[in-house]
Design an enzyme around this catalytic site. Structure first.
Site, PDB file in Angstrom:
ATOM      1  N   HIS A  80      -1.497  -5.740   7.718  1.00 43.48           N
ATOM      2  CA  HIS A  80      -1.144  -7.098   8.136  1.00 43.48           C
ATOM      3  C   HIS A  80      -1.500  -7.369   9.599  1.00 43.48           C
ATOM      4  CE1 HIS A  80       2.900  -5.587   9.575  1.00 43.48           C
ATOM      5  NE2 HIS A  80       2.718  -6.552  10.442  1.00 43.48           N
ATOM      6  N   ASP A 111       0.141  -1.628   3.095  1.00 41.66           N
ATOM      7  CA  ASP A 111       0.116  -2.187   4.448  1.00 41.66           C
ATOM      8  C   ASP A 111      -0.474  -1.218   5.475  1.00 41.66           C
ATOM      9  OD1 ASP A 111       0.361  -4.077   6.397  1.00 41.66           O
ATOM     10  OD2 ASP A 111       2.500  -3.770   6.743  1.00 41.66           O
ATOM     11  N   SER A 193       3.771  -3.459  15.170  1.00 41.29           N
ATOM     12  CA  SER A 193       3.164  -3.240  13.853  1.00 41.29           C
ATOM     13  C   SER A 193       1.893  -2.423  13.960  1.00 41.29           C
ATOM     14  CB  SER A 193       2.829  -4.582  13.210  1.00 41.29           C
ATOM     15  OG  SER A 193       3.970  -5.103  12.607  1.00 41.29           O
TER      16      SER A 193
END
Lengths: 589, 355
Positions: A80, A111, A193
């Protein structure tokens, strides 16, 4: 004053002296421990900080974090984070240098994404740890670029403990499912992230990607989640090969029965598990070597494995315990995995839970944030890097698949010149059961004589058949080998490097090449140690049992090397083990 | 042997003792965090009950306080179910019923059904300890229901930042609990975390994690736990069946009440609408002729918004605020009349003691 009273006095004096002294000693000992722990932390952070990557979109529209895992610049991040960034991006390290980077492979379900930073072959790299060894309470470091704070690319460090292991965080639709993941109270915020989770000695144990936020806004709320590095290890070779990878599904659904057992309540008859004997009503005992007690736990374990891997499954059928090895199906259709298909996943409407109440979904992936330093990054991709990206449908970056194919196919050339052997190939010998055989590989057909029987497969204007019957099409499989040896990948309509998998679900990790010709799909297995071809699974049709041929030893037959021993089976049923004593390959040598 | 010699011997003995002592102390505290967590987790349970709508969690946390399966937890809407589900750290599932509750302490005690003959690991509530600022702590809870499967609850770490009291004030801190608390610097209080435990790094019981508490002014959240010391006698009484629920001082019963009721709206010459729900808006129902209220122009249907700058959200809050006034104070009201805000001011009349 008598002796006793002197003694008492002495004791009194000594106690008042020794008491504080001992306390002081204790305090300074504690200080020493604290100081040593602090120095150790500083040492670990200094050692690992150079491996932490700040990821920016080309043009600075967003970003996240990452971590280098190989000296040639391969780094891990979240899907992502790179989704929507295009094939090229910019990455900063704590040396203050901004590097160009190219997308390598993506795992939209898990992911995870792999990128390659360009321009050096001596990047500092993180050491991979064993995430299954993490225990609740262990100290961890999170490093990365929260809120894109680090204008000089010095990573932000946060420190906390493991709050839970083997956690399950539901997907958004079928994407971004965090299974068997690590929960930490170490602060994870937007921008973290894709960044690394390190254990207390600085080994990489996870990739941070989401957190529970609910009502407190999009900042750390005490529960962050990292994808386990052990899961990523399973997918690494596929990602490294520029692929869009998929996770596995069993081809069967399970539920909890009244006794608390996990029971199959639906199964696809075309699935490998069905062919190997799994039926509705059977109870799952273990999966991939881990015992199964609940549906949740099963989903958790299944989710970390790649599509097409073969894994051991133990179940109870009508009270009888059975162990099988079955090839797993994909979670998604091929078309769903096109690079452009799963862009930014949408949050699905809340699903209804068992009790009819909507399921809660407090946990969301952390989106990249706009970057204030956008201007500095608005540089075009230098001409020198353009060759690092090849667009091809179904791949994140086909360039990397080509590289892997070249690597795996290279040892085939040393086997000899098969291209010039254009006539019939005749292999003779004896099976281990004592039966003489003769295998003929001709241009127009393939034949096998064994045990007073003859089998034949015509190759032109004829459908591929299961010959000899029950082998899954051994004659076609043998023909695939001839094609590969004489023409290489160009013999097939499709050919790609898959990645690695444990051979037959139980053996060593092998490199896998997948080829397609007409309806026939073949998986070719190459030893990673020797580079040698150790076998193939050839399937006449998608939903049929494959013919498995395993090779042992390669002998020289007049200047060309061919497998000495061929073990032929279909599923769990062995057809024969053929030992080749003589090979006649018509044509020039 | 000379006295000198004996003194030396003593000194050595005592030094040795002191060293041994130091050793023992450091050894007992050398229990690893892993060991502490492994020892605490079996005593903490996940609770599933009512909720699941309008952002209300249907999950919570509790901890065993007896080997027979008594569980202390937070008094919350999760327990508003005929029967609640309880999942142990090893995945065993039970149902439980509420045995008793002390809403004033935000405490409820559950008893597991069909648990005869099973022994559960538990905390001795009466052995709960206290600790001051700087103490390193662990929080155990089913926060966010992350531990949805057969798995133990989540663990977070922190340090006690303060030992203080929180006041239950409507408006800014609408806390369901008022009394002493441990304030923690880690994020211990999340949805579903209430009822979990706060322990020392050695696993000694300190507190029960409270409900989420937000400061409406700054939109910040407080992380706190209620000292189990405060709860232990009620827990013991509920388990032994000798419990008599104390009255909630926030209820309208005037006696016994921790809150002063020195003045009533009637003392100023107005009456409020009947207090029918938890937060009945503070509308004026009527004013008495020639009263102070009538003189400053208060009218029926005026909605009282502020009393001396304190936000008023209900009839009860207004009664509390007026009850706290002292003779000689000024009573400043802000009321909404139609679309306008009206300020009025009245002198608080002298009042005879013990009317």
């Amino acid at each position: 004053m008598n002796e006793t009273s002197i003694k008492i006095l002495a004791v009194g004096i000594l106690l008042t002296l020794v008491g504080p002294m001992a306390d002081a000693a204790r305090v300074s000992a504690a200080d020493q421990i604290v100081r040593e722990a602090e120095l150790k932390r500083v040492e670990v952070i200094n050692r690992i900080a150079p491996t932490v990557v700040a990821v920016f979109a080309k043009g600075g529209a967003g970003g996240g974090s990452g971590v280098l895992i190989s000296k040639d610049g391969v780094a891990l991040t979240n899907f992502h984070v790179v989704s929507g960034l295009g094939p090229f991006m910019k990455c900063g390290l704590n040396d203050g240098v901004l590097y160009d980077a190219v997308l390598v492979g993506i795992d939209p379900t898990g992911d995870v994404a792999l990128i390659k930073m360009l321009g050096r072959d001596d990047f500092p790299i993180a050491t991979l740890g064993d995430s299954d060894k993490l225990e609740i309470g262990d100290w961890t470091y999170v490093m990365g670029n929260p809120f894109l704070l680090a204008t000089d690319f010095q990573p932000t460090v946060t420190y906390g403990i493991v709050s839970g292991t083997h956690r399950y965080q539901p997907p958004a639709g079928t994407w971004l499912e965090y299974t068997d993941c690590i929960q930490v109270d170490t602060s994870i915020n937007p921008g973290n992230s894709g960044g690394p989770l390190f254990n207390s000695v600085g080994e990489l144990v996870g990739i941070n990607g989401r957190g529970s936020f609910e009502k407190r806004g999009r900042v750390n709320s005490g529960a962050g989640y990292a994808i386990s590095i052990n899961q990523i290890k399973f997918f690494h070779d596929q990602l490294k090969a520029g692929r869009v990878v998929d996770h596995a599904t069993l081809g069967a659904t399970v539920t909890t029965d009244s006794d608390g057992g996990v029971v199959v309540n639906g199964i696809l008859e075309s699935s490998d598990v069905y062919r190997r004997g799994l039926r509705s009503g059977d109870e799952l005992v273990s999966f991939a070597g881990r015992p199964i007690h609940t549906v949740n736990q099963y989903k958790n374990i299944l989710g970390i494995y790649p599509k097409d891997w073969m894994l051991p499954i133990v179940f109870r059928h009508e009270g009888e315990r059975r162990e099988i090895h079955a090839r797993l199906r994909g979670l998604h259709a091929k078309s769903e995995l096109m690079p452009n298909a799963p862009k930014r996943p949408q949050q699905p409407p809340p699903k209804k839970g068992k009790d009819g109440k909507p399921e809660k979904r407090p946990d969301q992936p952390l989106p990249p944030r706009p970057d204030p330093q956008a201007e500095a990054l608005k540089k075009a991709i230098p001409e020198e890097w353009k060759s690092w990206f090849i667009a091809k449908t179904g791949y994140a970056n086909y360039r990397f698949n080509q590289l892997e194919q070249d690597r795996v196919f290279a040892p085939l050339k040393s086997l000899g010149d098969f291209a010039s052997a254009t006539g019939s190939w005749r292999l003779t010998g004896q099976s281990t059961a004592g039966d003489k055989f003769e295998l003929t590989l001709a241009v127009k057909g393939v034949g096998l004589e064994i045990r007073d029987s003859a089998f034949f497969q015509q190759l032109e204007d004829s459908d591929a058949a299961d010959e000899p019957p029950g082998t899954g099409g051994f004659l076609i499989a043998a023909h695939q080998l001839r094609l590969l040896l004489s023409k290489g990948s160009s013999a097939f309509t499709e050919c790609f490097y898959f990645g690695s998998e444990p051979l037959d679900g139980r053996g060593e990790l092998v490199d896998v090449i997948v080829t397609t010709l007409s309806a026939v799909d073949s998986r070719w297995f190459f030893s990673r140690a020797s580079g040698q071809l150790v076998g193939l699974d050839s399937r006449l049709h998608e939903d049929e049992e494959a013919c498995s041929v395993r090779f042992d030893g390669w002998n020289d037959f007049g200047g060309r090397r061919l497998p000495a021993t061929w073990q032929v089976r279909s599923g769990e049923k062995e057809f024969a083990i053929l030992k080749v004593s003589k090979a006649d390959l018509a044509g020039k040598k | 042997m000379s006295i000198k010699c004996r003194l030396m011997q003593f000194a050595i003995c005592i030094l040795q003792f002191a060293i041994c002592n130091a050793f023992l102390t450091s050894e007992t505290s050398a229990q690893t965090t892993r060991e502490t967590i492994a020892a605490v987790q079996p005593k903490v349970v996940k609770i599933f009950g009512a909720g699941g709508i309008k952002g209300l969690a249907s999950h919570g946390t509790g901890f065993f306080v007896s080997k027979e399966g008594h569980i202390a937890t937070i008094w919350s809407h999760v327990l508003d179910a005929d029967v609640v589900g309880v999942v142990l750290s090893d995945g065993r599932r039970f149902t439980a019923k509420v045995l008793g509750a002390e809403p004033q302490l935000a405490l409820a005690v559950l008893k597991l059904n069909n648990a005869d003959g099973i022994e559960f690991p538990f905390f001795h509530a009466d052995e709960a300890i206290s600790a001051g600022s700087g103490t390193r702590v662990l929080g155990f809870s089913n926060m966010f229901n992350v531990a949805a499967g057969d798995e133990p609850v989540s663990v977070v770490h922190g340090v006690i930042a303060a030992k203080t009291t929180i006041e239950a004030r409507r408006g800014v801190f609408d806390s369901p609990y008022s009394g002493p608390v441990f304030v923690v610097d880690g994020v211990t209080n999340n949805s579903g975390a209430a009822g979990g435990v706060l322990t020392t790094r050695d696993g000694l019981l300190l507190g029960m994690i409270g409900l989420e508490l937000r400061n409406a002014k700054s939109n910040t959240w407080m992380n706190y736990a209620i000292p189990v010391k405060e709860l232990s006698s009620s827990i013991g009484q509920i388990i032994s069946g000798k419990f008599e629920q104390k009255r909630d001082p926030r209820s309208d019963d005037t006696e016994p009440s921790a809150k002063p009721r020195r003045y009533k709206p009637l003392d100023f010459g107005f009456l409020l609408v009947p207090d029918v729900v938890d937060r009945t808006p503070a509308f004026i129902d009527s004013t008495l002729p020639d009263s102070a209220a009538a003189k400053v122009g208060l009218k029926p249907d005026d909605l009282v918004l502020f009393v001396n700058d304190e936000l008023i959200q209900s009839c009860r809050a207004l009664q509390d605020a007026i009850g706290r006034l002292e003779s000689g104070d000024q009573l400043r009201l802000v009321v909404r009349r139609g679309n306008e805000l009206v300020n009025v001011e009245m002198l608080v009349p002298k009042k005879r003691e013990k009317e």
